[in-house]
Design a protein around this motif. Structure first.
Motif, PDB file in Angstrom:
ATOM      1  N   TYR A   1      37.408  47.787  34.813  1.00 44.78           N
ATOM      2  CA  TYR A   1      38.569  48.678  34.828  1.00 44.78           C
ATOM      3  C   TYR A   1      39.816  47.950  35.317  1.00 44.78           C
ATOM      4  O   TYR A   1      40.902  48.136  34.782  1.00 44.78           O
TER       5      TYR A   1
ATOM      6  N   LEU B   1      34.116  43.209  44.334  1.00 41.04           N
ATOM      7  CA  LEU B   1      34.324  44.063  43.169  1.00 41.04           C
ATOM      8  C   LEU B   1      32.984  44.284  42.481  1.00 41.04           C
ATOM      9  O   LEU B   1      32.250  43.327  42.237  1.00 41.04           O
TER      10      LEU B   1
ATOM     11  N   SER C   1      34.093  48.171  38.397  1.00 36.98           N
ATOM     12  CA  SER C   1      35.466  48.162  38.913  1.00 36.98           C
ATOM     13  C   SER C   1      36.219  46.938  38.390  1.00 36.98           C
ATOM     14  O   SER C   1      37.414  47.016  38.119  1.00 36.98           O
ATOM     15  N   ARG C   2      35.510  45.820  38.227  1.00 37.47           N
ATOM     16  CA  ARG C   2      36.150  44.621  37.664  1.00 37.47           C
ATOM     17  C   ARG C   2      36.602  44.882  36.234  1.00 37.47           C
ATOM     18  O   ARG C   2      37.709  44.534  35.841  1.00 37.47           O
TER      19      ARG C   2
ATOM     20  N   TYR D   1      33.915  57.309  50.208  1.00 36.58           N
ATOM     21  CA  TYR D   1      33.360  55.973  49.992  1.00 36.58           C
ATOM     22  C   TYR D   1      32.381  55.618  51.108  1.00 36.58           C
ATOM     23  O   TYR D   1      31.235  55.230  50.863  1.00 36.58           O
TER      24      TYR D   1
END
Length: 154
Positions: A30, A23, A27-28, A102
Motif C-alpha cells: 500500500y 513494515l 503495508s509495504r 494497534y
C-alpha cells in the motif's frame, strides 16, 4: 522509508525519540502504491497550482495534502470524524484510537508487551499498559488456560 529492508525510520516522533518500525508485506504494498502513484500526482498537482517548480519530492514528509504540505493532526482527525459519520458510527474516534487498537490487537494476539512498547515508542511498560484494552474473551481464555481448576489440578 526503507522498502528494501521493510522498515520505516521515525525521527523525533511524538515522544521525540527515534525508532524503527517494521513494515508488513501488505503495508509495504500500500505504501509503495501511494508513493509511486498517489503522492506523485499530489506533487504534480501542487506544483501546477503554485505555478512553480518547488522540490516537493525532496520533502521527507510522506503523507501530504493537495498543496504538498504535511498533514496535521487536526486535518487527520477531521477526516476520521467525517468517515465515522458516513459509516454511522456513534463513537468519538480520533487518530489516537488507532494506536490503542494497534496495541490491543498485538497484545491479544500474544505479542510481548516489551515489543509493543518499542513499536509505540514508549519509554516505560506502564505507559504501554495504558494502551492495552483487554477483551473479556481474552480474559476468559487466560483463566481457562492458566487456572489450576480449569486444568484439572484442583
Amino acid at each position: 522509508i526503507d522498502l528494501e529492508q521493510d522498515k520505516v525510520h521515525l525521527y523525533q516522533s511524538k515522544s521525540l525519540k527515534d525508532r524503527v518500525v517494521p513494515l508488513t508485506e501488505i503495508s509495504r504494498r500500500y505504501l509503495e502504491a501511494y508513493l509511486n502513484h498517489v503522492r506523485a500526482k499530489i506533487i504534480n498537482f501542487a506544483q501546477l497550482k503554485k505555478n512553480c517548480h518547488s522540490a516537493f519530492s525532496e520533502n521527507e514528509t510522506v503523507f501530504i495534502n493537495i498543496y504538498g504540505k504535511p498533514f496535521d493532526d487536526r486535518t487527520i482527525n477531521r477526516k476520521i470524524k467525517e468517515y465515522t459519520k458516513k459509516a454511522d458510527i456513534d463513537k468519538m474516534i480520533t487518530s489516537h484510537c488507532f494506536r490503542f487498537a494497534y496495541a490491543s490487537h498485538l497484545f491479544e494476539n500474544k505479542a510481548d508487551i516489551r515489543y509493543i512498547c518499542e513499536l509505540l515508542g514508549h519509554r516505560t511498560l506502564s505507559m504501554t499498559a495504558k494502551y492495552i484494552v483487554v477483551s473479556k474473551k481474552a480474559l476468559v481464555e487466560v483463566v481457562k488456560k492458566h487456572h489450576p481448576r480449569e486444568r484439572g489440578r484442583l
